[in-house]
Write a protein that holds these residues in place. Structure first.
Motif, short mmCIF file in Angstrom:
data_model
loop_
_atom_site.label_atom_id
_atom_site.label_comp_id
_atom_site.label_asym_id
_atom_site.label_seq_id
_atom_site.Cartn_x
_atom_site.Cartn_y
_atom_site.Cartn_z
N VAL A 176 0.27 -4.47 11.35
CA VAL A 176 -0.76 -3.46 11.62
C VAL A 176 -2.01 -3.88 10.85
O VAL A 176 -1.95 -4.14 9.64
CB VAL A 176 -0.32 -2.05 11.18
N LEU A 177 -3.11 -3.95 11.55
CA LEU A 177 -4.39 -4.36 10.97
C LEU A 177 -5.33 -3.16 10.91
O LEU A 177 -5.36 -2.34 11.82
CB LEU A 177 -5.02 -5.46 11.84
N SER A 178 -6.09 -3.06 9.82
CA SER A 178 -7.15 -2.06 9.73
C SER A 178 -8.43 -2.77 9.32
O SER A 178 -8.45 -3.50 8.33
CB SER A 178 -6.80 -0.98 8.71
N THR B 3 4.06 -4.91 8.17
CA THR B 3 3.08 -5.39 7.19
C THR B 3 1.71 -4.81 7.55
O THR B 3 1.30 -4.85 8.72
CB THR B 3 2.99 -6.93 7.21
N LEU B 4 1.02 -4.28 6.56
CA LEU B 4 -0.31 -3.71 6.75
C LEU B 4 -1.36 -4.66 6.17
O LEU B 4 -1.27 -5.04 5.00
CB LEU B 4 -0.42 -2.34 6.07
N LEU B 5 -2.32 -5.05 6.98
CA LEU B 5 -3.40 -5.91 6.53
C LEU B 5 -4.71 -5.13 6.56
O LEU B 5 -5.05 -4.52 7.58
CB LEU B 5 -3.52 -7.14 7.44
N LEU B 6 -5.44 -5.15 5.46
CA LEU B 6 -6.71 -4.43 5.35
C LEU B 6 -7.84 -5.44 5.27
O LEU B 6 -7.96 -6.20 4.31
CB LEU B 6 -6.70 -3.54 4.10
N ALA B 7 -8.68 -5.46 6.31
CA ALA B 7 -9.83 -6.35 6.36
C ALA B 7 -11.08 -5.55 6.00
O ALA B 7 -11.50 -4.68 6.77
CB ALA B 7 -9.97 -6.97 7.74
N GLY B 8 -11.63 -5.82 4.85
CA GLY B 8 -12.79 -5.07 4.37
C GLY B 8 -12.80 -5.11 2.86
O GLY B 8 -11.82 -5.49 2.22
N GLN B 9 -13.93 -4.72 2.29
CA GLN B 9 -14.01 -4.69 0.84
C GLN B 9 -14.65 -3.39 0.37
O GLN B 9 -15.29 -2.68 1.14
CB GLN B 9 -14.81 -5.88 0.32
N GLY B 10 -14.45 -3.09 -0.90
CA GLY B 10 -14.99 -1.87 -1.47
C GLY B 10 -14.22 -1.49 -2.72
O GLY B 10 -13.10 -1.95 -2.95
N GLN B 11 -14.83 -0.63 -3.52
CA GLN B 11 -14.21 -0.23 -4.78
C GLN B 11 -12.94 0.59 -4.58
O GLN B 11 -12.13 0.73 -5.50
CB GLN B 11 -15.21 0.54 -5.63
N GLU C 85 3.82 -2.26 -2.07
CA GLU C 85 2.75 -3.22 -2.38
C GLU C 85 3.03 -4.61 -1.82
O GLU C 85 2.11 -5.37 -1.50
CB GLU C 85 2.51 -3.31 -3.89
N ARG C 86 4.31 -4.97 -1.64
CA ARG C 86 4.63 -6.29 -1.10
C ARG C 86 4.39 -6.38 0.40
O ARG C 86 4.43 -7.48 0.97
CB ARG C 86 6.10 -6.64 -1.41
N ARG C 87 4.15 -5.26 1.03
CA ARG C 87 3.93 -5.25 2.49
C ARG C 87 2.48 -4.94 2.84
O ARG C 87 2.18 -4.56 3.97
CB ARG C 87 4.87 -4.25 3.16
N ILE C 88 1.57 -5.11 1.90
CA ILE C 88 0.14 -4.90 2.14
C ILE C 88 -0.63 -6.16 1.76
O ILE C 88 -0.40 -6.73 0.69
CB ILE C 88 -0.40 -3.71 1.33
N GLY C 89 -1.51 -6.57 2.65
CA GLY C 89 -2.37 -7.71 2.36
C GLY C 89 -3.83 -7.29 2.39
O GLY C 89 -4.28 -6.66 3.35
N PHE C 90 -4.55 -7.59 1.33
CA PHE C 90 -5.99 -7.30 1.26
C PHE C 90 -6.74 -8.58 1.63
O PHE C 90 -6.73 -9.56 0.88
CB PHE C 90 -6.37 -6.83 -0.14
N LEU C 91 -7.38 -8.58 2.79
CA LEU C 91 -8.02 -9.77 3.32
C LEU C 91 -9.46 -9.93 2.84
O LEU C 91 -10.06 -10.98 3.03
CB LEU C 91 -8.01 -9.75 4.85
N GLY C 92 -10.01 -8.88 2.21
CA GLY C 92 -11.40 -8.93 1.79
C GLY C 92 -12.34 -8.85 2.99
O GLY C 92 -11.95 -8.44 4.09
N SER C 93 -13.57 -9.25 2.78
CA SER C 93 -14.56 -9.23 3.85
C SER C 93 -14.37 -10.47 4.72
O SER C 93 -14.68 -11.58 4.32
CB SER C 93 -15.97 -9.20 3.26
N VAL C 94 -13.87 -10.27 5.91
CA VAL C 94 -13.59 -11.38 6.83
C VAL C 94 -14.86 -11.69 7.63
O VAL C 94 -15.44 -10.78 8.24
CB VAL C 94 -12.44 -11.03 7.79
N PRO C 95 -15.32 -12.93 7.65
CA PRO C 95 -16.47 -13.28 8.49
C PRO C 95 -16.25 -12.82 9.92
O PRO C 95 -15.14 -12.96 10.46
CB PRO C 95 -16.54 -14.81 8.38
N HIS C 96 -17.30 -12.29 10.52
CA HIS C 96 -17.16 -11.67 11.83
C HIS C 96 -16.57 -12.63 12.86
O HIS C 96 -15.73 -12.24 13.69
CB HIS C 96 -18.51 -11.14 12.31
N HIS C 97 -16.95 -13.90 12.80
CA HIS C 97 -16.47 -14.86 13.80
C HIS C 97 -14.99 -15.19 13.63
O HIS C 97 -14.38 -15.80 14.52
CB HIS C 97 -17.31 -16.14 13.77
#
Length: 392
Positions: free
Chosen positions: A222-224, A248-256, A271-283
């Protein structure tokens, strides 16, 4: 007649923030590609007053060129000073003072026919002041938080309402947004629904298993996609995970808000089933959309989120809250589910899709209405009508 358009936007990409307002940039580029329109972008850069401006985080903004050619569009980046914590209500005056000399000079060289403000705050009130100074009409587009937040705050709602009242025309990203504006007392007859676009050649269908293999994803994903802020509701997705033990939950984005989400995940043991991808380039987003089984974004408020449309274009169904243009977008069952902002309801909707995944091509059908060609056609017609009515 060639329309000379001044596009005003406080949300526009630059070298230090390539994802910052990419949808505004794409809209401006589409308009500028038309022989009937010349477009000049003014993208003011807010930097805090001294000594806050010396913080390392602002070094890249201080170094930006004040004028550049950005992907076929001429962009000016004048600096205006902000005041930390209380800057919202002072930004209109500071921004106007910073850019008015530039606008006057450009207007003297070749008169602008119309101002196209990309957001309601602070862009709308600034466009109102520029309009009065230059004697030309302006339009403002409502996208979401610019109306839902700034339009209701005691310090700024009067400025928002004045910008709406004096505009020659208004745009809204969805019919739901148009109705929200009308309930605020804004003249509904002035508002035109202007849907976002999606690049259907970039956000395209890809075999999901091949996409998963390429990114080394395993099992249901699941992607957000969205900034990590409370309004976007990522905490509800984290709370839904205990009900989805194989996901598995993936979070694409950044913030406090990331720290809060990490703490919550640890408390829930996921926590082992979550991935923080940070700010992903749009392309790079298309390949991640393609590898996900579901894209979930259960925001507290939205206009019509670009991430919704981009996910559908990649054939990935969405689970979203009943906000903004959600019901306008989800025009068929294959596209996804609208859910209550409740972890169990969210988990149930995700599970239903995972257990009976729709055909990717059927999901993509929902996005085919949202082209940049249609977006540009509508914007050009809107701005032409404003300029023509001002001449009459």
């Amino acid at each position: 007649m060639t329309l000379n358009v001044l596009t005003l936007s406080t949300l526009f990409p630059d070298m230090s923030r390539p994802n910052f307002g990419v949808f505004v940039e794409r809209q401006a580029r589409e308009l500028a590609s038309r022989p009937q329109a010349d477009v000049t972008v003014i993208a003011p850069v807010g930097i805090p007053i001294w000594p806050f401006s010396l913080a390392p985080g602002y070094a890249a903004l201080r170094a930006l060129p004040r004028k550049e050619r950005w992907r076929e569009v001429t962009v000016y980046r004048p600096v205006f000073r902000t005041i930390p914590k209380i800057g919202g209500r002072t930004n209109v005056g500071a921004m106007t003072r910073a850019i008015l000399p530039l606008v006057r000079r450009l207007h003297a060289q070749r008169p602008f026919d119309v101002i196209d403000a990309s957001f309601f705050f602070p862009d709308g009130p600034v466009a109102r002041r520029l309009s009065k100074a230059l004697g030309i009409p302006y339009s403002v587009k409502a996208r979401g938080a610019d109306i839902h937040h700034w339009g209701t705050q005691p310090a700024t709602r009067k400025l928002v309402r004045q910008a709406a009242d004096d505009a020659a025309g208004l745009l809204a990203v969805s019919d739901a947004m148009r109705r929200s504006m009308a309930r605020m007392g804004i003249d509904a007859d002035k508002i035109r629904v202007h849907y976002t676009g999606v690049d259907l050649d970039t956000f395209e269908l890809t075999d999901r298993q091949a996409a998963k293999a390429a990114l080394d994803f395993n099992g249901p994903v699941v992607l957000s996609v969205g900034a990590l802020i409370p309004r976007k509701g990522q905490d509800l997705l984290v709370r839904a995970l205990p009900h989805l033990p194989d996901v598995t939950l993936l979070l694409a984005g950044q913030g406090q808000y990331r720290r809060t989400l990490e703490t919550l995940a640890q408390e829930l043991g996921v926590e082992r089933r979550i991935g923080f991808l940070g700010s992903v380039p749009h392309h790079k987003l298309p390949r991640i959309f393609a590898a996900a089984d579901v894209m979930a974004l259960v925001s507290e408020s939205e206009g019509l989120a670009n991430a919704w449309v981009e996910s559908l274009a990649c054939g990935t169904p969405i689970v979203i809250s009943d906000v903004g243009g959600a019901r306008e977008l989800l025009d068929r069952a294959e596209a996804g589910r609208i859910v209550e902002r409740d972890p169990e309801a969210i988990a149930a909707a995700i599970r239903a899709i995972l257990d009976n995944p729709p055909a990717q091509a059927a999901v993509r059908e929902s996005a085919l209405r949202f082209t940049w060609q249609a977006n540009g056609d509508a914007l050009l017609a809107h701005l032409h009508s404003i300029a023509a009515s001002d001449d009459s």
